[in-house]
Design a protein around this motif. Structure first.
Motif, PDB file in Angstrom:
ATOM      1  N   LEU B  70       0.810  -1.218   0.000  1.00 23.04           N
ATOM      2  CA  LEU B  70       0.000   0.000   0.000  1.00 23.04           C
ATOM      3  C   LEU B  70       0.837   1.259   0.000  1.00 23.04           C
ATOM      4  CD1 LEU B  70      -2.675  -1.165   2.498  1.00 23.04           C
ATOM      5  CD2 LEU B  70      -2.906  -0.911   0.030  1.00 23.04           C
ATOM      6  N   ARG B  73       2.078   1.764  -3.511  1.00 19.93           N
ATOM      7  CA  ARG B  73       1.019   2.268  -4.387  1.00 19.93           C
ATOM      8  C   ARG B  73       0.698   3.721  -4.061  1.00 19.93           C
ATOM      9  NH1 ARG B  73      -3.555  -2.401  -4.042  1.00 19.93           N
ATOM     10  NH2 ARG B  73      -4.704  -1.088  -5.496  1.00 19.93           N
ATOM     11  N   SER B  76       3.360   6.163  -5.544  1.00 23.18           N
ATOM     12  CA  SER B  76       3.180   6.303  -6.992  1.00 23.18           C
ATOM     13  C   SER B  76       1.957   7.171  -7.293  1.00 23.18           C
ATOM     14  CB  SER B  76       3.043   4.913  -7.615  1.00 23.18           C
ATOM     15  OG  SER B  76       2.262   4.956  -8.769  1.00 23.18           O
ATOM     16  N   LEU B  77       0.884   6.914  -6.560  1.00 21.02           N
ATOM     17  CA  LEU B  77      -0.358   7.654  -6.752  1.00 21.02           C
ATOM     18  C   LEU B  77      -0.181   9.139  -6.434  1.00 21.02           C
ATOM     19  CD1 LEU B  77      -3.361   7.211  -7.306  1.00 21.02           C
ATOM     20  CD2 LEU B  77      -3.670   6.875  -4.873  1.00 21.02           C
ATOM     21  N   GLN B  80       1.567  10.933  -9.187  1.00 21.51           N
ATOM     22  CA  GLN B  80       0.743  11.157 -10.381  1.00 21.51           C
ATOM     23  C   GLN B  80      -0.286  12.272 -10.156  1.00 21.51           C
ATOM     24  OE1 GLN B  80      -0.158   6.855 -10.719  1.00 21.51           O
ATOM     25  NE2 GLN B  80       0.178   7.135 -12.898  1.00 21.51           N
ATOM     26  N   VAL B  81      -0.920  12.267  -8.991  1.00 14.65           N
ATOM     27  CA  VAL B  81      -1.899  13.324  -8.704  1.00 14.65           C
ATOM     28  C   VAL B  81      -1.183  14.668  -8.570  1.00 14.65           C
ATOM     29  CG1 VAL B  81      -3.679  14.141  -7.108  1.00 14.65           C
ATOM     30  CG2 VAL B  81      -3.498  11.712  -7.605  1.00 14.65           C
ATOM     31  N   GLN B  83       1.353  15.554 -10.280  1.00 13.19           N
ATOM     32  CA  GLN B  83       1.617  15.971 -11.658  1.00 13.19           C
ATOM     33  C   GLN B  83       0.372  16.642 -12.255  1.00 13.19           C
ATOM     34  OE1 GLN B  83       3.052  12.556 -13.782  1.00 13.19           O
ATOM     35  NE2 GLN B  83       3.556  13.762 -15.609  1.00 13.19           N
ATOM     36  N   ILE B  84      -0.801  16.040 -11.998  1.00  9.08           N
ATOM     37  CA  ILE B  84      -2.055  16.641 -12.466  1.00  9.08           C
ATOM     38  C   ILE B  84      -2.230  18.032 -11.857  1.00  9.08           C
ATOM     39  CG2 ILE B  84      -4.583  16.516 -12.276  1.00  9.08           C
ATOM     40  CD1 ILE B  84      -4.378  13.492 -12.626  1.00  9.08           C
ATOM     41  N   ILE B 103      -9.840  19.485  -7.367  1.00  7.96           N
ATOM     42  CA  ILE B 103     -10.027  18.060  -7.051  1.00  7.96           C
ATOM     43  C   ILE B 103      -8.683  17.433  -6.685  1.00  7.96           C
ATOM     44  CG2 ILE B 103     -10.801  15.815  -7.920  1.00  7.96           C
ATOM     45  CD1 ILE B 103     -12.632  17.401  -9.893  1.00  7.96           C
ATOM     46  N   ALA B 104      -7.635  17.780  -7.456  1.00  5.39           N
ATOM     47  CA  ALA B 104      -6.309  17.209  -7.178  1.00  5.39           C
ATOM     48  C   ALA B 104      -5.821  17.618  -5.784  1.00  5.39           C
ATOM     49  CB  ALA B 104      -5.308  17.665  -8.249  1.00  5.39           C
ATOM     50  N   SER B 106      -7.676  18.391  -3.250  1.00  8.81           N
ATOM     51  CA  SER B 106      -8.492  17.666  -2.274  1.00  8.81           C
ATOM     52  C   SER B 106      -8.029  16.211  -2.135  1.00  8.81           C
ATOM     53  CB  SER B 106      -9.961  17.781  -2.692  1.00  8.81           C
ATOM     54  OG  SER B 106     -10.680  16.649  -2.324  1.00  8.81           O
ATOM     55  N   ILE B 107      -7.669  15.575  -3.249  1.00  8.48           N
ATOM     56  CA  ILE B 107      -7.141  14.200  -3.174  1.00  8.48           C
ATOM     57  C   ILE B 107      -5.849  14.171  -2.358  1.00  8.48           C
ATOM     58  CG2 ILE B 107      -6.095  12.303  -4.501  1.00  8.48           C
ATOM     59  CD1 ILE B 107      -7.994  13.009  -6.801  1.00  8.48           C
ATOM     60  N   GLU B 110      -6.341  14.312   1.282  1.00 10.34           N
ATOM     61  CA  GLU B 110      -6.876  13.077   1.870  1.00 10.34           C
ATOM     62  C   GLU B 110      -5.841  11.966   1.934  1.00 10.34           C
ATOM     63  OE1 GLU B 110     -10.521  11.708  -0.054  1.00 10.34           O
ATOM     64  OE2 GLU B 110     -11.145  13.798  -0.169  1.00 10.34           O
ATOM     65  N   LEU B 111      -4.884  12.001   1.002  1.00 12.83           N
ATOM     66  CA  LEU B 111      -3.931  10.875   0.905  1.00 12.83           C
ATOM     67  C   LEU B 111      -3.029  10.786   2.132  1.00 12.83           C
ATOM     68  CD1 LEU B 111      -2.716  10.786  -2.806  1.00 12.83           C
ATOM     69  CD2 LEU B 111      -4.054   9.078  -1.627  1.00 12.83           C
TER      70      LEU B 111
END
Lengths: 111, 111
Positions: B70, B73, B76-77, B80-81, B83-84, B103-104, B106-107, B110-111
């Motif tokens: 986890l 992952r 990596s996640l 990527q977010v 980068q967005i 949105i990015a 906010s993600i 949360e991460l």
């Protein structure tokens, strides 16, 4: 969420914490949709034994989720990245939007 | 990755699978940077006991990561977010880009 989908997600996240034997029974019943009787016969255990093991696996998997909340976080995350993909996809004539869409698709494939 | 950061991430993901006692010792030593001696004295156990418990916790946490991946992952996640977020931020005069940036962010929170 549909019960079977929820079970599959729980298994996807936490299945590796089950024993090899538990995994085999769980996969046959929950993911491959064999009947309790078929699995019992294949493995040479009682139908009740299969039933008990599935219940025990469900309790274990649910217990991990109650502690770690990974499936919950994953579902929320997937929805948010899906929203980015949708917005970017509607504007993909813009190269920067196309790049964002590509990253979002790649994230969704990995999730 | 720095060892201490890796330990903190492992604890962030899998810490809830440790016992209350293990969590307390691990947090004091690894996250709050108390010395083995201080923690030993506070809890009335030996310095060696603290040392052994930290080693055991590290083995447990690393074992979960080897099975579930986890943290891997997640890293990596997050990249990527991120980068967005960067691309969208560079074009935020465009309302759709501004929405994606939101949105990015906010993600990432949360991460």
């Amino acid at each position: 969420m549909e019960e079977i989908l929820k079970q599959a997600l729980l298994y996807d996240f936490y299945g590796e914490l089950l024993t090899g034997h538990q995994k085999r029974v769980y996969e046959d019943v929950v993911l491959n949709d064999y009947s309790f009787s078929e699995v019992a016969e294949n493995l040479g255990i009682s139908r009740q034994g299969v039933h008990d093991m599935i219940r025990r696996c469900n309790r274990l998997l649910t217990g991990y989720e109650e502690k770690l909340h990974l499936v919950e976080r994953f579902i929320s995350l997937r929805a948010q990245v899906g929203q980015i993909q949708k917005i970017a996809g509607e504007h993909r004539q813009d190269p920067a939007m196309k790049e964002i869409e590509g990253i979002a698709v790649s994230i969704l494939e990995e999730l």
